[in-house]
Design a protein around this motif. Structure first.
Motif, PDB file in Angstrom:
ATOM      1  N   ALA A  77      73.447  52.765  39.922  1.00  0.00           N
ATOM      2  CA  ALA A  77      73.298  51.624  40.826  1.00  0.00           C
ATOM      3  C   ALA A  77      73.817  52.009  42.202  1.00  0.00           C
ATOM      4  N   PRO A  78      73.298  51.374  43.257  1.00  0.00           N
ATOM      5  CA  PRO A  78      73.775  51.686  44.615  1.00  0.00           C
ATOM      6  C   PRO A  78      75.272  51.424  44.743  1.00  0.00           C
ATOM      7  N   THR A  79      75.941  52.272  45.499  1.00  0.00           N
ATOM      8  CA  THR A  79      77.371  52.088  45.752  1.00  0.00           C
ATOM      9  C   THR A  79      77.578  50.951  46.742  1.00  0.00           C
ATOM     10  N   VAL A  80      78.464  50.017  46.400  1.00  0.00           N
ATOM     11  CA  VAL A  80      78.768  48.884  47.263  1.00  0.00           C
ATOM     12  C   VAL A  80      79.981  49.215  48.118  1.00  0.00           C
ATOM     13  N   HIS A  81      79.803  49.104  49.440  1.00  0.00           N
ATOM     14  CA  HIS A  81      80.872  49.416  50.381  1.00  0.00           C
ATOM     15  C   HIS A  81      81.504  48.133  50.911  1.00  0.00           C
ATOM     16  N   ALA A  82      82.693  48.279  51.477  1.00  0.00           N
ATOM     17  CA  ALA A  82      83.391  47.130  52.044  1.00  0.00           C
ATOM     18  C   ALA A  82      82.671  46.646  53.304  1.00  0.00           C
TER      19      ALA A  82
ATOM     20  N   ASP B 140      68.595  47.073  42.742  1.00  0.00           N
ATOM     21  CA  ASP B 140      68.404  46.232  41.553  1.00  0.00           C
ATOM     22  C   ASP B 140      68.801  44.800  41.903  1.00  0.00           C
ATOM     23  N   ASP B 141      68.862  43.940  40.907  1.00  0.00           N
ATOM     24  CA  ASP B 141      69.169  42.533  41.155  1.00  0.00           C
ATOM     25  C   ASP B 141      70.662  42.260  41.250  1.00  0.00           C
ATOM     26  N   ALA B 142      71.494  43.267  41.052  1.00  0.00           N
ATOM     27  CA  ALA B 142      72.940  43.048  41.036  1.00  0.00           C
ATOM     28  C   ALA B 142      73.504  42.825  42.435  1.00  0.00           C
ATOM     29  N   PHE B 143      72.824  43.314  43.475  1.00  0.00           N
ATOM     30  CA  PHE B 143      73.332  43.162  44.845  1.00  0.00           C
ATOM     31  C   PHE B 143      72.525  42.071  45.541  1.00  0.00           C
ATOM     32  N   PRO B 144      73.146  40.949  45.919  1.00  0.00           N
ATOM     33  CA  PRO B 144      72.435  39.823  46.523  1.00  0.00           C
ATOM     34  C   PRO B 144      72.247  40.010  48.031  1.00  0.00           C
ATOM     35  N   ALA B 145      71.272  40.789  48.414  1.00  0.00           N
ATOM     36  CA  ALA B 145      71.061  41.097  49.831  1.00  0.00           C
ATOM     37  C   ALA B 145      70.619  39.864  50.613  1.00  0.00           C
TER      38      ALA B 145
ATOM     39  N   ASN C 191      66.526  54.669  58.166  1.00  0.00           N
ATOM     40  CA  ASN C 191      67.976  54.584  57.973  1.00  0.00           C
ATOM     41  C   ASN C 191      68.307  53.112  57.729  1.00  0.00           C
ATOM     42  N   LEU C 192      68.147  52.703  56.493  1.00  0.00           N
ATOM     43  CA  LEU C 192      68.140  51.295  56.119  1.00  0.00           C
ATOM     44  C   LEU C 192      69.356  50.948  55.274  1.00  0.00           C
ATOM     45  N   LEU C 193      69.991  49.816  55.592  1.00  0.00           N
ATOM     46  CA  LEU C 193      71.143  49.340  54.843  1.00  0.00           C
ATOM     47  C   LEU C 193      70.988  47.855  54.587  1.00  0.00           C
ATOM     48  N   LEU C 194      71.507  47.393  53.469  1.00  0.00           N
ATOM     49  CA  LEU C 194      71.428  45.983  53.090  1.00  0.00           C
ATOM     50  C   LEU C 194      72.828  45.380  53.031  1.00  0.00           C
ATOM     51  N   LEU C 195      72.959  44.133  53.500  1.00  0.00           N
ATOM     52  CA  LEU C 195      74.229  43.418  53.509  1.00  0.00           C
ATOM     53  C   LEU C 195      74.122  42.162  52.645  1.00  0.00           C
TER      54      LEU C 195
ATOM     55  N   ARG D 296      76.258  38.207  51.750  1.00  0.00           N
ATOM     56  CA  ARG D 296      76.925  37.166  52.525  1.00  0.00           C
ATOM     57  C   ARG D 296      78.386  37.491  52.810  1.00  0.00           C
ATOM     58  N   ARG D 297      78.995  38.320  52.002  1.00  0.00           N
ATOM     59  CA  ARG D 297      80.402  38.687  52.185  1.00  0.00           C
ATOM     60  C   ARG D 297      80.587  39.831  53.163  1.00  0.00           C
ATOM     61  N   GLY D 298      79.486  40.379  53.666  1.00  0.00           N
ATOM     62  CA  GLY D 298      79.563  41.483  54.611  1.00  0.00           C
ATOM     63  C   GLY D 298      79.595  42.846  53.961  1.00  0.00           C
ATOM     64  N   ARG D 299      79.555  42.886  52.633  1.00  0.00           N
ATOM     65  CA  ARG D 299      79.486  44.178  51.949  1.00  0.00           C
ATOM     66  C   ARG D 299      78.099  44.779  52.175  1.00  0.00           C
ATOM     67  N   TRP D 300      77.993  46.110  51.999  1.00  0.00           N
ATOM     68  CA  TRP D 300      76.707  46.742  52.256  1.00  0.00           C
ATOM     69  C   TRP D 300      76.433  47.893  51.292  1.00  0.00           C
ATOM     70  N   ILE D 301      75.147  48.191  51.154  1.00  0.00           N
ATOM     71  CA  ILE D 301      74.700  49.322  50.342  1.00  0.00           C
ATOM     72  C   ILE D 301      73.623  50.082  51.102  1.00  0.00           C
TER      73      ILE D 301
END
Length: 340
Positions: free
Chosen positions: A43-48, A74-79, A137-141, A143-148
Motif C-alpha cells: 500500500a502507498p506510504t502515508v506521510h505526515a 487503494d480505498d484505504a486512503f481518503p484522498a 509528479n503527483l501527490l494526493l492529500l 482532509r488531515r493534510g496527510r499525503w501519499i
C-alpha cells in the motif's frame, strides 16, 4: 490563478525518492519479448502533513519514474485533493530564462482517481520504444493534510497508461506557489546570442590523446559574408585544470566591421603555440552565428593559446599576444547588446 498541466514539451517534473515503502520494482525489458508489468504489491506510504513541492517533493533532474513502481492507490486512503509539482522554463522580461517550480492543487478528483485505480495492462504498442516516458509528479492529500505518492498504472512497455496521462493533463489546477529554482540563461547571454555555458575546447582538444590538433600559425576560419560573434566565459574554480572544463557566460557582442578587421589581422600574425600546461580561468569563443564558418577559441590567461578550428580540416594551435588578447577581452566589464 489557474493552470493546466503541461507534461510534454519544455516541462520537466520533480521527484521524491524518500520513504516510498517496500515495493516490487519493475525492470526495463531487455529484449522485445520481455513485457511489463511486473506486479507491484503493498500500500502507498502515508506521510505526515504536507508542506510544499520544494520540501516534500525535492527536485531531481530525472522525471519521477519511481512512481511507476510504487504501490497503487487503494480505498484505504481518503484522498480529497491532488498536488502536481512541475518544473517549467520561464522567460523573464529582461530576456533571461529561469527554471521555475510550480505547485498546483485541485479538489476535482473523480476522473483522476478512476485513472489511478485502473489495473496495469500487458498490452501496448507492437514494439516498445526506448525514450523515457513522461511521468507526472503527483501527490494526493486527505482532509488531515496527510499525503501519499500513488503508484502510476502502466502499459505493457512500462509507461503510464494513456488514460492516466489524459486525466493528469486535464486537471485544472490552482497555483499555490512558484519558486525560481535556478537561472538557465542570463539576460546578457540572451541579448548577445551567446550560450550560457561552453566547453573550453583548447583544453579539451590539447588534452585528448587522439586529437588532430597541430601547431601552426593563426588563420581566419570565418565566413566573410556572415557576422562574427564574440562570447567570453569564466571557468568555475572546481573545473580549472580538468581535461574538459566548462565556462559560464561573462560577456558577449557581435563584432563591428572595424573590430572584426582588427581581430582577423591580428589572428594571422600569431605564431605556433609554445609548450604549456595548466588550465585557463577565462576563455573566449569567436564564430559566425549558426555555425556558418569555423571557430576560434582563445585562452585569455595562463597559457594564452588560440585554437583555430576551420569548418574543414584539422584545427591549429597558435600563441596569442597582448595585442590580440586586447581585442577579444571584455575591456569595459559590460555585456552590451549592440555591436562594439
Amino acid at each position: 490563478m489557474r493552470q493546466t498541466v503541461r507534461g510534454l514539451g519544455l516541462v520537466a517534473t520533480v521527484t521524491a525518492l524518500a520513504s516510498c515503502g517496500t515495493v516490487t520494482v519493475a525492470q526495463s525489458p531487455t529484449d522485445q519479448g520481455a513485457r511489463f508489468p511486473v506486479p507491484v504489491t503493498g500500500a502507498p506510504t502515508v506521510h505526515a502533513e504536507w508542506a510544499s513541492c520544494a520540501v516534500d517533493a525535492p527536485m531531481d533532474p530525472e522525471p519521477p519514474r519511481v512512481a511507476l513502481t510504487l504501490p497503487r492507490l487503494d480505498d484505504a486512503f481518503p484522498a480529497t485533493a491532488a498536488i502536481h509539482c512541475q518544473l517549467d522554463y520561464r522567460r523573464r522580461a529582461d530576456g533571461g530564462l529561469d527554471l521555475v517550480l510550480t505547485e498546483g492543487r485541485t479538489t476535482d478528483l473523480a476522473v483522476l482517481l478512476t485513472a489511478l485505480r485502473r489495473p496495469d495492462t500487458s498490452t501496448g504498442p507492437e514494439a516498445c520504444t526506448l525514450e523515457g516516458p513522461w511521468v507526472p509528479n503527483l501527490l494526493l492529500l486527505d482532509r488531515r493534510g496527510r499525503w501519499i505518492r500513488p503508484g502510476i498504472p502502466v502499459d505493457g512497455c512500462g509507461k503510464p497508461l494513456p488514460e492516466l496521462v489524459t486525466a493528469v493533463r486535464g486537471l485544472r489546477l490552482t497555483t499555490i506557489s512558484e519558486r525560481v529554482v535556478r537561472e538557465i540563461e542570463s539576460a546578457g547571454a540572451a541579448r548577445s546570442g551567446c550560450s550560457q555555458d561552453h566547453r573550453n575546447m583548447v583544453a579539451s582538444e590539447t588534452g585528448h590523446p587522439d586529437s588532430s590538433v597541430r601547431l601552426g600559425r593563426g588563420s581566419v576560419p570565418f565566413m566573410s559574408a556572415a557576422p562574427v560573434r564574440l562570447c567570453g566565459y569564466r571557468v568555475p574554480a572546481e573545473e580549472i585544470g580538468l581535461a574538459d572544463p566548462g565556462g559560464d557566460f561573462a560577456y558577449g557582442r557581435t563584432l563591428s566591421p572595424q573590430r572584426r578587421k582588427s581581430v582577423e589581422r591580428a589572428l594571422t600574425t600569431l605564431p605556433p603555440a609554445r609548450d604549456c600546461a595548466g588550465g585557463a580561468h577565462r576563455f573566449a569563443v569567436l564564430a559566425n552565428p549558426g555555425g556558418a564558418g569555423g571557430t576560434v577559441y582563445v585562452e585569455l590567461d595562463h597559457c594564452r593559446r588560440v585554437l583555430v578550428s576551420p569548418l574543414y580540416g584539422p584545427p591549429t594551435l597558435a600563441q596569442a599576444d597582448r595585442a590580440f588578447l586586447g581585442l577579444v577581452e571584455d575591456l569595459d566589464g559590460s555585456v552590451p547588446s549592440t555591436p562594439s
